[in-house]
Design a protein around this motif. Structure first.
Motif, mmCIF file in Angstrom:
data_model
loop_
_atom_site.group_PDB
_atom_site.id
_atom_site.type_symbol
_atom_site.label_atom_id
_atom_site.label_comp_id
_atom_site.label_asym_id
_atom_site.label_seq_id
_atom_site.Cartn_x
_atom_site.Cartn_y
_atom_site.Cartn_z
ATOM 1 N N GLY A 186 -21.405 9.007 6.666
ATOM 2 C CA GLY A 186 -21.231 9.737 5.398
ATOM 3 C C GLY A 186 -21.343 11.236 5.602
ATOM 4 O O GLY A 186 -20.550 12.018 5.060
ATOM 5 N N ASN A 187 -22.314 11.659 6.415
ATOM 6 C CA ASN A 187 -22.481 13.101 6.703
ATOM 7 C C ASN A 187 -21.315 13.640 7.521
ATOM 8 O O ASN A 187 -20.890 14.786 7.338
ATOM 9 N N LEU A 188 -20.762 12.808 8.438
ATOM 10 C CA LEU A 188 -19.572 13.209 9.205
ATOM 11 C C LEU A 188 -18.387 13.454 8.280
ATOM 12 O O LEU A 188 -17.628 14.406 8.434
ATOM 13 N N ILE A 189 -18.224 12.543 7.297
ATOM 14 C CA ILE A 189 -17.109 12.655 6.343
ATOM 15 C C ILE A 189 -17.253 13.924 5.511
ATOM 16 O O ILE A 189 -16.279 14.640 5.263
ATOM 17 N N VAL A 190 -18.484 14.197 5.059
ATOM 18 C CA VAL A 190 -18.726 15.413 4.260
ATOM 19 C C VAL A 190 -18.377 16.660 5.066
ATOM 20 O O VAL A 190 -17.769 17.605 4.549
ATOM 21 N N ASP A 191 -18.739 16.676 6.364
ATOM 22 C CA ASP A 191 -18.421 17.834 7.217
ATOM 23 C C ASP A 191 -16.911 18.000 7.378
ATOM 24 O O ASP A 191 -16.404 19.127 7.413
ATOM 25 N N LYS A 192 -16.200 16.862 7.483
ATOM 26 C CA LYS A 192 -14.755 16.920 7.746
ATOM 27 C C LYS A 192 -13.942 17.234 6.487
ATOM 28 O O LYS A 192 -12.816 17.723 6.571
ATOM 29 N N ALA A 193 -14.513 16.947 5.317
ATOM 30 C CA ALA A 193 -13.773 17.143 4.059
ATOM 31 C C ALA A 193 -13.411 18.612 3.856
ATOM 32 O O ALA A 193 -14.240 19.497 4.103
ATOM 33 N N PRO A 194 -12.162 18.898 3.429
ATOM 34 C CA PRO A 194 -11.760 20.295 3.218
ATOM 35 C C PRO A 194 -12.499 20.952 2.051
ATOM 36 O O PRO A 194 -12.633 22.160 2.008
ATOM 37 N N GLY A 244 0.826 -1.215 0.000
ATOM 38 C CA GLY A 244 0.000 0.000 0.000
ATOM 39 C C GLY A 244 0.850 1.250 0.000
ATOM 40 O O GLY A 244 0.544 2.238 -0.667
ATOM 41 N N ARG A 245 1.979 1.194 0.747
ATOM 42 C CA ARG A 245 2.873 2.367 0.804
ATOM 43 C C ARG A 245 3.562 2.596 -0.536
ATOM 44 O O ARG A 245 3.707 3.721 -0.990
ATOM 45 N N THR A 246 4.014 1.501 -1.176
ATOM 46 C CA THR A 246 4.745 1.653 -2.447
ATOM 47 C C THR A 246 3.817 2.090 -3.566
ATOM 48 O O THR A 246 4.210 2.803 -4.472
ATOM 49 N N GLU A 247 2.531 1.658 -3.496
ATOM 50 C CA GLU A 247 1.590 2.012 -4.550
ATOM 51 C C GLU A 247 1.016 3.412 -4.382
ATOM 52 O O GLU A 247 0.446 3.958 -5.304
ATOM 53 N N ALA A 248 1.148 3.981 -3.189
ATOM 54 C CA ALA A 248 0.576 5.318 -2.938
ATOM 55 C C ALA A 248 1.287 6.352 -3.806
ATOM 56 O O ALA A 248 2.515 6.428 -3.827
ATOM 57 N N PRO A 249 0.550 7.169 -4.576
ATOM 58 C CA PRO A 249 1.181 8.165 -5.448
ATOM 59 C C PRO A 249 1.826 9.291 -4.642
ATOM 60 O O PRO A 249 1.407 9.589 -3.531
ATOM 61 N N GLU A 250 2.858 9.883 -5.237
ATOM 62 C CA GLU A 250 3.529 11.010 -4.589
ATOM 63 C C GLU A 250 2.587 12.210 -4.547
ATOM 64 O O GLU A 250 1.928 12.531 -5.538
ATOM 65 N N PRO A 251 2.476 12.870 -3.401
ATOM 66 C CA PRO A 251 1.575 14.025 -3.344
ATOM 67 C C PRO A 251 2.061 15.151 -4.245
ATOM 68 O O PRO A 251 3.242 15.481 -4.250
ATOM 69 N N SER A 252 1.171 15.732 -5.027
ATOM 70 C CA SER A 252 1.523 16.848 -5.901
ATOM 71 C C SER A 252 0.872 18.122 -5.366
ATOM 72 O O SER A 252 -0.042 18.078 -4.555
ATOM 73 N N GLU A 253 1.316 19.234 -5.907
ATOM 74 C CA GLU A 253 0.800 20.521 -5.419
ATOM 75 C C GLU A 253 -0.657 20.722 -5.835
ATOM 76 O O GLU A 253 -1.412 21.399 -5.169
ATOM 77 N N ASP A 254 -1.042 20.118 -6.988
ATOM 78 C CA ASP A 254 -2.403 20.322 -7.493
ATOM 79 C C ASP A 254 -3.439 19.565 -6.664
ATOM 80 O O ASP A 254 -4.572 20.000 -6.534
ATOM 81 N N VAL A 255 -3.047 18.390 -6.154
ATOM 82 C CA VAL A 255 -3.996 17.552 -5.417
ATOM 83 C C VAL A 255 -3.995 17.950 -3.942
ATOM 84 O O VAL A 255 -2.956 17.947 -3.295
ATOM 85 N N PRO A 256 -5.166 18.292 -3.381
ATOM 86 C CA PRO A 256 -5.200 18.667 -1.964
ATOM 87 C C PRO A 256 -4.892 17.472 -1.072
ATOM 88 O O PRO A 256 -5.214 16.329 -1.413
ATOM 89 N N GLU A 257 -4.258 17.733 0.052
ATOM 90 C CA GLU A 257 -3.900 16.643 0.972
ATOM 91 C C GLU A 257 -5.155 16.058 1.602
ATOM 92 O O GLU A 257 -6.084 16.775 1.964
ATOM 93 N N ARG A 258 -5.191 14.715 1.706
ATOM 94 C CA ARG A 258 -6.369 14.045 2.264
ATOM 95 C C ARG A 258 -6.386 14.196 3.784
ATOM 96 O O ARG A 258 -5.354 14.116 4.437
ATOM 97 N N VAL A 259 -7.579 14.398 4.300
ATOM 98 C CA VAL A 259 -7.778 14.464 5.744
ATOM 99 C C VAL A 259 -8.060 13.052 6.239
ATOM 100 O O VAL A 259 -8.805 12.303 5.615
ATOM 101 N N GLU A 260 -7.444 12.668 7.352
ATOM 102 C CA GLU A 260 -7.664 11.321 7.890
ATOM 103 C C GLU A 260 -8.821 11.337 8.884
ATOM 104 O O GLU A 260 -8.945 12.241 9.706
#
Length: 514
Positions: free
Chosen positions: A385-393, A277-293
């Motif tokens: 699902g509603n919690l996730i929507v609230d937390k999403a940037p 999972g770590r090796t397959e994870a793409p490198e973060p780019s400036e265009d893509v916003p960082e995911r919230v955990e």
């Protein structure tokens, strides 16, 4: 097997003259149940009742893997639905024959012929159309067609020449597993071959133990379990996974050794999957916003439900929010779950578990720990699902907040050198939306973008204003631009934060759409 609310449990209730469906939370099955039904002919048939909701796909796959014949229940008034097709796929993958039961034939809107055509178009070769799949029309409410269903199942068993070895060590399969406060880990199992005897040492997945007691599905103690008999066994040292095989071994030493070897292998596989999972994870780019955990702790009443809820929550992953299930467990929510939630900022999800004691409820509110307890899978997924929507940037997008058309051009001349050069003012009427001074302005001429810049001045009736609404006239000055023409369109642009949406389909499948 079949789609949600097509009457699987009601049909089973009609066969064994009980009312399990009435006691189901929300009227839907959320566990894998095993029942022995004594038929009028004197034959005994063991039925596995699987849930129809989209979240319980793994349970249906396990049901198809352990069974000999799949009874595909389709509602005559509803027809072939997503989980009907999925059940057919599971049956084909497990190489298990299908008997179709068209239920709800008592309803006015029932159309069994339409259902048969739909099934045939999906590749199911029905007997009436020259195939080998039997079709029976039944009604769980009126209890009609049940004898035809029994006849079809016994005929299918004869055609397959179904026989099982009775003598020798048992081969069994875990249907469900749960924790009991007084009796410890309990596994609901179906014996496939041989005889399971009380006192034997067994290895179940990565767990082991000595069978202390065997109970039938009514709860009566028995010394042994023969093929096709669903039983609950106690005496295991740990909680097995639903779907594990039960292997009888000759001694405690052998059971310990086999269990330890399997645990080592499971841990090795788990670490390998994490590394992949770590090796397959793409490198973060400036265009893509960082995911919230979003860390989540899952507690449920039985092992199979824990797995189903975990899989359903992971399906809510989105490019903006990563659903991280940090811990799963069987049984009520405990103090240790609260400690872990406080340490990692997790939300606790309880499914079919007891409500929190007052002390834990107060501790949760003091520590601001979110605890969600539900009994129906629809409500649980909607809440999270509603919690996730609230937390999403969210993602910021440029939207046109208003449009104004240039009607006239005014020029201010003869200004002093200290105040700058001559200024051109566009006299406009707001045609749509609103024009705001703090927003960016875009000038269009014949549909082509000529310039984009900030608004220096916005006046209405010689007064400086911040906003001008639709239908009103105003004068505005755009910085570094004075080449206005009558008929130009000036758009007011605003940055809007667009949040993801929680989407639930009729079949029960859910997703987060960004």
């Amino acid at each position: 097997m079949g789609h949600v609310d097509h009457g699987k449990t009601s049909l089973l209730d009609a066969l064994r003259q009980t009312s399990v469906a009435a006691r189901e939370a929300g009227g839907i099955t959320q566990h894998l149940g095993a029942f022995v039904v004594s038929m009028p002919s004197g034959a005994s048939i063991t039925f596995l009742d699987t849930p129809g909701h989209a979240a319980f796909s793994a349970m249906r796959a396990r049901g198809a893997a352990v069974t000999d014949v799949v009874v595909l229940v389709v509602a005559a008034d509803d027809g072939v639905m997503p989980q009907t097709l999925e059940a057919m796929s599971h049956a084909k993958a497990a190489n298990v024959p299908i008997v179709v039961a068209i239920n709800k034939c008592d309803k006015p809107a029932a159309d069994p012929e339409r259902v048969k055509v739909q099934l045939a178009s999906e590749g199911l070769l029905l007997e009436e159309m020259g195939g080998d799949v039997q079709v029976v029309e039944v009604s769980a409410v009126n209890k009609t067609g049940l004898d035809n269903l029994e006849e079809a199942l016994l005929l299918q068993a004869d055609l397959m020449d179904l026989k099982a070895r009775i003598d020798g060590p048992a081969q069994a399969y875990v249907v469900e597993a749960r924790l009991d406060r007084g009796r410890g880990p309990l596994a609901t199992a179906i014996v496939k071959a041989g005889t399971l005897v009380c006192g034997q040492h067994v290895v179940v997945g990565a767990e082991w133990g000595r069978i202390r007691a065997i109970r039938d599905m009514v709860g009566n103690l028995t010394d042994q379990a023969k093929p096709a008999m669903p039983v609950e066994i106690e005496g295991l040292r740990g909680l097995p996974m639903a779907g594990d095989d039960i292997i009888v071994v000759e001694s405690e030493e052998r059971a310990r050794m086999l269990s330890a070897g399997r645990k080592k292998k499971y841990e090795k596989d788990r670490l390998r999957r994490i590394d992949e999972g770590r090796t397959e994870a793409p490198e973060p780019s400036e265009d893509v916003p960082e995911r919230v955990e979003m860390p989540i702790i899952v507690k449920a009443d039985v092992q199979g439900t824990v797995q189903a809820v975990t899989d359903a929550l992971k399906s809510l992953n989105s490019p903006q929010v990563f659903v991280n299930v940090v811990h799963v467990g069987v049984g009520p929510i405990s103090q240790s779950d609260f400690d872990l939630a406080q340490a990692c900022g997790a939300c606790i999800v309880g499914f079919n578990v007891k409500n929190l004691p007052t002390s834990l409820s107060l501790a949760a509110s003091r520590a601001s720990i979110k605890v969600k307890i539900h009994r129906v899978i629809y409500h649980l997924l909607e809440d999270i699902g509603n919690l996730i929507v609230d937390k999403a940037p969210g993602t910021f997008e440029t939207q046109v907040a208003g449009e104004a058309q240039v009607l006239n051009i005014f020029e201010l001349k003869g200004r002093s050198k200290s105040k700058g050069d001559d200024v051109k003012i566009a006299g406009c009427r707001v045609m749509d939306g609103r024009v705001t001074k703090s927003s960016t302005m875009r000038l269009l001429r014949s549909g082509e973008v000529m310039f984009e810049g900030s608004c220096v001045s916005l006046k209405r009736e010689k007064q400086d204003v911040d906003t001008v609404g639709k239908g009103n006239e105003c004068g505005l000055v755009i910085g570094d631009w004075d080449d206005f023409q009558i008929g130009d369109v000036i758009q007011c642009l605003e940055q809007v934060n667009r949040k993801p949406k929680f989407i639930s389909s009729e079949s029960g499948a859910v997703r987060i759409e960004c």
